[in-house]
Scaffold this active site. Structure first.
Site, PDB file in Angstrom:
ATOM      1  N   CYS A 221       1.330  -1.374   0.076  1.00  0.00           N
ATOM      2  CA  CYS A 221       0.158  -0.017  -0.219  1.00  0.00           C
ATOM      3  C   CYS A 221       1.241   0.938   0.119  1.00  0.00           C
ATOM      4  CB  CYS A 221      -0.981  -0.003   0.962  1.00  0.00           C
ATOM      5  SG  CYS A 221      -2.136   1.144   1.433  1.00  0.00           S
TER       6      CYS A 221
ATOM      7  N   HIS B 162      -4.227  -4.804  -0.070  1.00  0.00           N
ATOM      8  CA  HIS B 162      -3.529  -5.789   1.606  1.00  0.00           C
ATOM      9  C   HIS B 162      -3.479  -6.978   1.572  1.00  0.00           C
ATOM     10  CE1 HIS B 162      -3.708  -1.808   3.810  1.00  0.00           C
ATOM     11  NE2 HIS B 162      -4.006  -1.384   3.004  1.00  0.00           N
TER      12      HIS B 162
ATOM     13  N   ASP C 123      -2.440  -8.737   3.132  1.00  0.00           N
ATOM     14  CA  ASP C 123      -3.333  -9.514   4.859  1.00  0.00           C
ATOM     15  C   ASP C 123      -4.873  -9.348   5.281  1.00  0.00           C
ATOM     16  OD1 ASP C 123      -1.663  -6.658   4.011  1.00  0.00           O
ATOM     17  OD2 ASP C 123      -2.512  -5.906   6.667  1.00  0.00           O
TER      18      ASP C 123
END
Length: 362
Positions: free
Chosen positions: A246, A331, A333
């Site tokens: 990001c 992202h 994650d």
């Protein structure tokens, strides 16, 4: 109690107050996520912003410590159509209104969020104020038009001192531009020994730690405010595997000669389809950014575009042609969102392990 949203174009939305009893200014943005309100509110990438949830009801499963993405959120305000005051969930430890009140975050409910989001999609992101009265709306709007609400915000959310997240396998330095706890969780699942470093860490400080790899985290604001980090990235990528997420993706691009631009209303939510150019694979991703890399500014002899957003063609991935360094705009994650792309952490681990193997054989 009544509360009002006053936008920089003079528009006023009237609703009911919840959360903290205070007025606040912020950049008004929206998220398309159906759930994950707690992770979004505690995501430091929303620092100095007022977040509008497009889902008509939030707070219905409460708040739990396990889902925090940061312990001290810097979001300025929350707007929704309806908030649940009596949620029911076996995991919950608090209600959303109480959580916002404890963290000094004001909320506004009962407005037409569809109308507000249509305005933001048409006109782009707008500055706004959550106010107790609409009487001075014109002068408030005029002042909002003169403010830069996200200038150098990373210096406020980044850690001031290094700290560890212990593991026993690979040594990873995480540069904190406003990282999410979910990044640490993914590194911990891979048994990494992580040292979290401030945003202004130098290349010398990184290299002195003798890590196996470096991760540039997500974070809020304009990536060009992080110009001091560009020399660090250019030096570190020559010596160590490097991975940007990001804000880290944008800093990586800028450090290697590319340019960034402010998007009309950004990507926020977790339903953004991204195509891997090499394989054609499409992943649905979690995203939260208001800036993007300009594809026309990328030097093809230095960087290669690896992923693009299907809806608007945004650059979603880059790879250095000379060094083991790469980045993604989304992202992997998640938290919240789909885990389609979580294997990117494994790709980073493979690069780190390959370098360690080459060094041990040298």
């Amino acid at each position: 109690m009544k509360r009002y949203l006053i936008l920089e174009d003079g528009t006023v939305f009237a609703g009911e107050a919840f959360g903290a009893d205070k007025e606040t200014n912020g950049e008004v943005v929206f998220s398309t996520g159906m759930t994950g309100y707690q992770e979004a509110i505690t995501d430091q990438s929303y620092a100095n912003q007022i977040l509008v949830f497009t889902n008509p009801l939030i707070g219905n499963y409460g708040v739990t410590l396990e889902d925090y993405e940061s312990m001290q959120p810097h979001i300025r305000g929350v707007i929704c159509r309806e908030v649940a005051h009596h949620p029911c969930n076996w995991r919950m430890q608090d209600t959303l209104p109480n959580f916002l009140k404890q963290n000094d975050i004001p909320g506004l409910k009962g407005i037409d969020t569809r109308q507000l989001v249509r305005k933001l999609r048409t006109h782009g992101t707008l500055r706004g104020r959550l106010a107790d009265s609409p009487d001075d709306a014109e002068s408030i709007a005029a002042k909002l038009r003169q403010k830069n609400l996200t200038k150098n915000i990373i210096s406020e959310v980044s850690t001031k001192t290094p700290f560890p997240n212990p593991g026993t396998k690979r040594n990873i330095v995480l540069i904190d531009f406003g990282f999410k706890n979910s990044i640490l969780r993914e590194l911990a699942r891979r048994d990494c020994n992580v040292i979290v470093m401030p945003y202004d860490t130098t290349a010398e400080q990184v290299l002195n730690l003798k890590p196996d790899g470096v991760l540039l985290s997500n974070g809020p604001g304009d990536p060009k405010d992080m110009a001091a980090a560009f020399p660090m990235v250019r030096e570190v990528e020559k010596h160590l595997p490097l991975f940007g997420i990001c804000m880290g993706h944008q800093v990586f691009a800028l450090a290697n000669g590319a340019d960034t631009y402010k998007m009309k209303f950004g990507h926020r939510g977790f339903n953004h389809p991204v195509r891997d150019i090499a394989t054609g694979r499409i992943d649905f991703t979690s995203q939260n950014h208001g800036y993007a890399v300009d594809p026309k500014s990328i030097d093809p002899n230095k960087l290669m575009v690896t992923r693009v957003e299907i809806n608007d063609g945004t650059v979603e991935g880059l790879q250095h042609r000379q060094y083991p360094a790469f980045s993604v705009q989304f992202h992997p994650d998640a938290a919240p969102g789909p885990h389609d792309a979580v294997s990117i952490f494994d790709d980073f681990m493979s690069i780190v392990d390959q370098r360690r193997k080459e060094e041990s054989n040298a």
